[in-house]
Design an enzyme around this catalytic site. Structure first.
Site, PDB file in Angstrom:
ATOM      1  N   LEU A 249      76.687  58.792 150.452  1.00  0.00           N
ATOM      2  CA  LEU A 249      76.468  57.757 149.448  1.00  0.00           C
ATOM      3  C   LEU A 249      77.135  56.447 149.821  1.00  0.00           C
ATOM      4  CD1 LEU A 249      76.724  59.742 146.086  1.00  0.00           C
ATOM      5  CD2 LEU A 249      74.688  58.685 147.086  1.00  0.00           C
ATOM      6  N   ARG A 253      74.790  53.272 149.853  1.00  0.00           N
ATOM      7  CA  ARG A 253      74.990  52.120 148.970  1.00  0.00           C
ATOM      8  C   ARG A 253      74.852  50.803 149.719  1.00  0.00           C
ATOM      9  NH1 ARG A 253      79.819  55.345 145.787  1.00  0.00           N
ATOM     10  NH2 ARG A 253      78.395  56.347 144.289  1.00  0.00           N
ATOM     11  N   VAL A 372      70.056  53.313 141.154  1.00  0.00           N
ATOM     12  CA  VAL A 372      70.053  54.315 142.221  1.00  0.00           C
ATOM     13  C   VAL A 372      71.340  54.271 143.044  1.00  0.00           C
ATOM     14  CG1 VAL A 372      67.541  54.336 142.393  1.00  0.00           C
ATOM     15  CG2 VAL A 372      68.850  52.731 143.788  1.00  0.00           C
ATOM     16  N   GLU A 373      71.618  55.390 143.723  1.00  0.00           N
ATOM     17  CA  GLU A 373      72.810  55.557 144.569  1.00  0.00           C
ATOM     18  C   GLU A 373      74.112  55.329 143.789  1.00  0.00           C
ATOM     19  OE1 GLU A 373      72.360  56.766 147.391  1.00  0.00           O
ATOM     20  OE2 GLU A 373      70.464  56.062 148.218  1.00  0.00           O
ATOM     21  N   GLY A 374      74.091  55.686 142.529  1.00  0.00           N
ATOM     22  CA  GLY A 374      75.243  55.468 141.656  1.00  0.00           C
ATOM     23  C   GLY A 374      75.052  54.203 140.845  1.00  0.00           C
TER      24      GLY A 374
END
Length: 390
Positions: A249, A253, A372-374
């Site tokens: 991640l 990111r 997305v991606e956190g």
């Protein structure tokens, strides 16, 4: 109508090879992506053949070692390529980022035997991957995931996977899935990573989600109904999956940050071109201070975001810790994309609200990048913890 192709942004590139790579990317974007993006988005068509074209050009393997079929480019270069792809068509830029993310576990944590066996195919340009972490009840709280991989009763060490993954980009279309699953007790220490073939028995995909944007990028749930997975497809150690997921991640990111700046840059290019040509009260609207200041703020935010993600990429390339910087880049660049695309709609006025111009599509696409991606709320938590821990 489509935006005019933007003027190339000046780049800091470390080699002549990197400059040629970026020039090739721009050529492909202008020829293969930008002309069809609006129509395919409106029709919800997944452009699988575009990914094959990019794969043939070597753009699906850029940050990985040459010995496994990768391009062996610094992340600093890979992210600038990603920005150019997203500027032409976010579904493609984000798709390349997801594919790169799906190869991360094997490249970073697999054994040498596993890398030699599977990575060349994954990086060869014909396969497309997906990353499976989120679940219907487990999003930001990734350690609470429930999809289980239990070892078969025959003593072979093979796994049977049961559960559902959600929000999977390329779900139902991918050739392989890097899946984060539970193999032990509750919590992060009971989580492992499996490399699962896309055609595995008893693996199925739900119909794609109906989204406000990114319609040509399929996002779907995956159902694992006792999917058999060979023991040698365990990546890393059993119980190491959460560590693998977090490491992936951090890099992912940065990919989202670069995509966000690509979308923002296209929105700014459109707004500037429109403001130069649209005349009101006898002169171009770009001459009015209120609007020119808005354009200036948009451009400044984009340059700041680009500098932030590139600085984080250089830390990664140098082998330095970059988790905090990746979270900062993802947070700032995606918030910037949302502001800039919203302002681009405003610059175009009523035309910005119509589908005759891509401004409204850019705004709809930018929103997902904050999620997305956190989510960006999670990014703030990550940054805060880095600042306050001893």
């Amino acid at each position: 109508m489509n935006a005019a192709p933007p003027k190339p942004v000046e780049r800091r590139l470390p080699s002549e090879e990197a400059r040629e790579l970026l020039a090739l990317t721009r050529e492909l974007v202008d020829r293969e992506l930008r002309p069809r993006a609006a129509e395919d988005e409106a029709a919800g068509r997944f452009p699988r053949e575009v990914f094959r074209t990019l794969g043939q050009a070597g753009l699906l393997s850029l940050p990985y070692p040459q010995e496994y079929g990768g391009g062996e480019q610094p992340y600093e270069v890979y992210l600038q390529v990603l920005e150019e792809l997203a500027a032409g068509w976010l579904a493609v830029g984000l798709g390349v980022s997801v594919h790169t993310l799906s190869c991360h576990a094997l490249a970073g944590f697999g054994t040498e035997e596993q890398r030699k066996r599977w990575l060349p195919g994954m990086l060869g340009g014909t396969q497309l991957g997906a990353y499976c972490l989120s679940e219907p009840q487990s999003g930001s709280d990734a350690a609470a995931l429930r999809t289980r991989a239990d070892q078969a009763a025959d003593g072979s060490g093979d796994y049977l996977v049961h559960g559902t993954k959600a929000w999977i980009t390329h779900g139902g279309q991918a050739d392989f899935y890097s899946a984060i699953v539970r193999t032990g007790e509750d919590g992060p220490h009971g989580i492992s990573c499996l490399l699962i073939p896309g055609d595995a028995p008893k693996l199925s995909a739900a119909p794609p989600e109906h989204k406000m944007g990114m319609n040509s990028s399929p996002t779907a749930q995956l159902h694992f109904d006792g999917v058999p997975v060979a023991a040698d497809r365990l990546i890393g150690e059993q119980g190491q999956g959460f560590q693998i997921a977090l490491a992936a991640l951090d890099s992912g990111r940065l990919g989202i940050a670069a995509c966000a700046i690509g979308v923002a840059q296209s929105a700014l290019d459109l707004a500037v071109e429109y403001a130069r040509n649209r005349r009101q009260f006898g002169r171009p609207i770009a001459d009015f201070q209120g609007l020119s200041f808005m354009l200036a703020d948009m451009a400044t935010q984009i340059e700041a975001g680009r500098a932030l993600y590139l600085a984080a990429a250089r830390r990664r390339d140098e082998g330095l810790a970059f988790s905090k910087e990746a979270a900062m880049a993802k947070l700032f660049c995606t918030d910037t994309a949302m502001r800039v695309t919203t302002d681009a709609v405003q610059v175009l006025g009523g035309y910005g609200y119509t589908q005759d111009f891509p401004a409204e599509r850019f705004m709809r696409e930018a929103k997902v990048l904050q999620i997305v991606e956190g989510t960006n709320q999670i990014q703030r938590l990550v940054i805060g913890r880095h600042l306050t821990r001893g």
